[in-house]
Scaffold this motif. Structure first.
Motif, PDB file in Angstrom:
ATOM      1  N   ASN A  54       0.824  -1.207   0.000  1.00  0.00           N
ATOM      2  CA  ASN A  54       0.000   0.000   0.000  1.00  0.00           C
ATOM      3  C   ASN A  54       0.860   1.259   0.000  1.00  0.00           C
ATOM      4  O   ASN A  54       0.482   2.267  -0.587  1.00  0.00           O
ATOM      5  CB  ASN A  54      -0.972  -0.013   1.172  1.00  0.00           C
ATOM      6  CG  ASN A  54      -2.125  -0.951   0.934  1.00  0.00           C
ATOM      7  OD1 ASN A  54      -2.805  -0.850  -0.078  1.00  0.00           O
ATOM      8  ND2 ASN A  54      -2.334  -1.888   1.836  1.00  0.00           N
ATOM      9  N   LYS A  57       1.798   1.815  -3.582  1.00  0.00           N
ATOM     10  CA  LYS A  57       0.649   2.368  -4.313  1.00  0.00           C
ATOM     11  C   LYS A  57       0.500   3.866  -4.032  1.00  0.00           C
ATOM     12  O   LYS A  57       0.242   4.659  -4.946  1.00  0.00           O
ATOM     13  CB  LYS A  57      -0.642   1.660  -3.919  1.00  0.00           C
ATOM     14  CG  LYS A  57      -0.770   0.263  -4.420  1.00  0.00           C
ATOM     15  CD  LYS A  57      -2.119  -0.258  -3.942  1.00  0.00           C
ATOM     16  CE  LYS A  57      -2.264  -1.723  -4.030  1.00  0.00           C
ATOM     17  NZ  LYS A  57      -3.560  -2.188  -3.498  1.00  0.00           N
ATOM     18  N   TYR A  64      -4.905   9.356  -5.629  1.00  0.00           N
ATOM     19  CA  TYR A  64      -5.928   8.317  -5.565  1.00  0.00           C
ATOM     20  C   TYR A  64      -5.778   7.451  -4.309  1.00  0.00           C
ATOM     21  O   TYR A  64      -6.742   7.220  -3.591  1.00  0.00           O
ATOM     22  CB  TYR A  64      -5.879   7.424  -6.812  1.00  0.00           C
ATOM     23  CG  TYR A  64      -6.886   6.295  -6.743  1.00  0.00           C
ATOM     24  CD1 TYR A  64      -8.227   6.538  -7.001  1.00  0.00           C
ATOM     25  CD2 TYR A  64      -6.503   5.009  -6.377  1.00  0.00           C
ATOM     26  CE1 TYR A  64      -9.165   5.523  -6.920  1.00  0.00           C
ATOM     27  CE2 TYR A  64      -7.431   3.990  -6.290  1.00  0.00           C
ATOM     28  CZ  TYR A  64      -8.757   4.242  -6.563  1.00  0.00           C
ATOM     29  OH  TYR A  64      -9.683   3.237  -6.460  1.00  0.00           O
ATOM     30  N   TRP A  65      -4.541   6.974  -4.041  1.00  0.00           N
ATOM     31  CA  TRP A  65      -4.364   5.954  -3.008  1.00  0.00           C
ATOM     32  C   TRP A  65      -4.361   6.471  -1.573  1.00  0.00           C
ATOM     33  O   TRP A  65      -4.680   5.715  -0.654  1.00  0.00           O
ATOM     34  CB  TRP A  65      -3.104   5.132  -3.281  1.00  0.00           C
ATOM     35  CG  TRP A  65      -3.334   4.170  -4.396  1.00  0.00           C
ATOM     36  CD1 TRP A  65      -2.787   4.228  -5.652  1.00  0.00           C
ATOM     37  CD2 TRP A  65      -4.206   3.040  -4.394  1.00  0.00           C
ATOM     38  NE1 TRP A  65      -3.265   3.196  -6.419  1.00  0.00           N
ATOM     39  CE2 TRP A  65      -4.141   2.452  -5.669  1.00  0.00           C
ATOM     40  CE3 TRP A  65      -5.046   2.462  -3.449  1.00  0.00           C
ATOM     41  CZ2 TRP A  65      -4.864   1.323  -6.018  1.00  0.00           C
ATOM     42  CZ3 TRP A  65      -5.759   1.337  -3.793  1.00  0.00           C
ATOM     43  CH2 TRP A  65      -5.669   0.779  -5.067  1.00  0.00           C
ATOM     44  N   PRO A  67      -6.449   8.778  -0.085  1.00  0.00           N
ATOM     45  CA  PRO A  67      -7.807   8.695   0.472  1.00  0.00           C
ATOM     46  C   PRO A  67      -8.400   7.285   0.366  1.00  0.00           C
ATOM     47  O   PRO A  67      -9.116   6.840   1.274  1.00  0.00           O
ATOM     48  CB  PRO A  67      -8.612   9.695  -0.357  1.00  0.00           C
ATOM     49  CG  PRO A  67      -7.829   9.922  -1.593  1.00  0.00           C
ATOM     50  CD  PRO A  67      -6.396   9.672  -1.244  1.00  0.00           C
ATOM     51  N   GLU A  68      -8.111   6.580  -0.716  1.00  0.00           N
ATOM     52  CA  GLU A  68      -8.657   5.234  -0.905  1.00  0.00           C
ATOM     53  C   GLU A  68      -8.169   4.280   0.190  1.00  0.00           C
ATOM     54  O   GLU A  68      -8.952   3.568   0.818  1.00  0.00           O
ATOM     55  CB  GLU A  68      -8.243   4.703  -2.287  1.00  0.00           C
ATOM     56  CG  GLU A  68      -8.735   3.319  -2.603  1.00  0.00           C
ATOM     57  CD  GLU A  68     -10.235   3.246  -2.872  1.00  0.00           C
ATOM     58  OE1 GLU A  68     -10.756   2.117  -2.857  1.00  0.00           O
ATOM     59  OE2 GLU A  68     -10.876   4.289  -3.076  1.00  0.00           O
ATOM     60  N   SER A  69      -6.869   4.290   0.450  1.00  0.00           N
ATOM     61  CA  SER A  69      -6.321   3.380   1.463  1.00  0.00           C
ATOM     62  C   SER A  69      -6.725   3.805   2.876  1.00  0.00           C
ATOM     63  O   SER A  69      -6.910   2.974   3.751  1.00  0.00           O
ATOM     64  CB  SER A  69      -4.801   3.278   1.328  1.00  0.00           C
ATOM     65  OG  SER A  69      -4.198   4.538   1.477  1.00  0.00           O
ATOM     66  N   THR A  71      -9.642   5.300   3.751  1.00  0.00           N
ATOM     67  CA  THR A  71     -11.039   4.916   3.992  1.00  0.00           C
ATOM     68  C   THR A  71     -11.200   3.403   4.116  1.00  0.00           C
ATOM     69  O   THR A  71     -12.136   2.944   4.754  1.00  0.00           O
ATOM     70  CB  THR A  71     -11.978   5.439   2.887  1.00  0.00           C
ATOM     71  OG1 THR A  71     -11.539   4.953   1.622  1.00  0.00           O
ATOM     72  CG2 THR A  71     -12.014   6.945   2.863  1.00  0.00           C
ATOM     73  N   LYS A  72     -10.276   2.647   3.532  1.00  0.00           N
ATOM     74  CA  LYS A  72     -10.320   1.183   3.661  1.00  0.00           C
ATOM     75  C   LYS A  72      -9.580   0.690   4.906  1.00  0.00           C
ATOM     76  O   LYS A  72      -9.494  -0.504   5.145  1.00  0.00           O
ATOM     77  CB  LYS A  72      -9.735   0.526   2.414  1.00  0.00           C
ATOM     78  CG  LYS A  72     -10.646   0.673   1.215  1.00  0.00           C
ATOM     79  CD  LYS A  72     -10.138  -0.107   0.034  1.00  0.00           C
ATOM     80  CE  LYS A  72     -11.153  -0.027  -1.090  1.00  0.00           C
ATOM     81  NZ  LYS A  72     -10.746  -0.834  -2.239  1.00  0.00           N
TER      82      LYS A  72
END
Length: 95
Positions: A54, A57, A64-65, A67-69, A71-72
């Motif tokens: 991660n 990434k 992109y990554w 906020p994506e990572s 929130t996950k």
């Protein structure tokens, strides 16, 4: 902080931790924790970093990554304001 330090569980976690340490060298500003390591009371921000994959990434495509990572649940900010932390992170990347 009780001084207890947890070693990375594997080589990739160690690389991820070193990468974050290079990005945030000031331990009094950003404390990076592994496992159930004690939180440094002096640190303004306490970061539980993402794993190595991660982290890569995030480096390759941060817009992109990050906020994506987040929130996950791939990385967590244990202490501090997220917006302020991201501002510091961007400043560190610009240096």
């Amino acid at each position: 902080m009780n001084g207890k330090y947890f070693l990375p569980r594997n080589l990739l976690q160690g690389l991820s931790h070193k990468l974050m340490r290079k990005l945030f060298p000031d331990k009094n500003k950003v404390h990076i924790i592994l496992g159930s390591e004690a939180i440094d009371d002096r640190a303004e921000f306490v970061l539980r970093p993402p794993n190595f994959f991660n982290s890569i990434k995030i480096i390759l495509n941060p817009l992109y990554w990050v906020p994506e990572s987040y929130t996950k649940g791939k990385w967590q900010l244990e202490r501090g304001d997220l917006a302020e932390f991201l501002t510091i992170a961007i400043d560190c990347l610009d240096d």
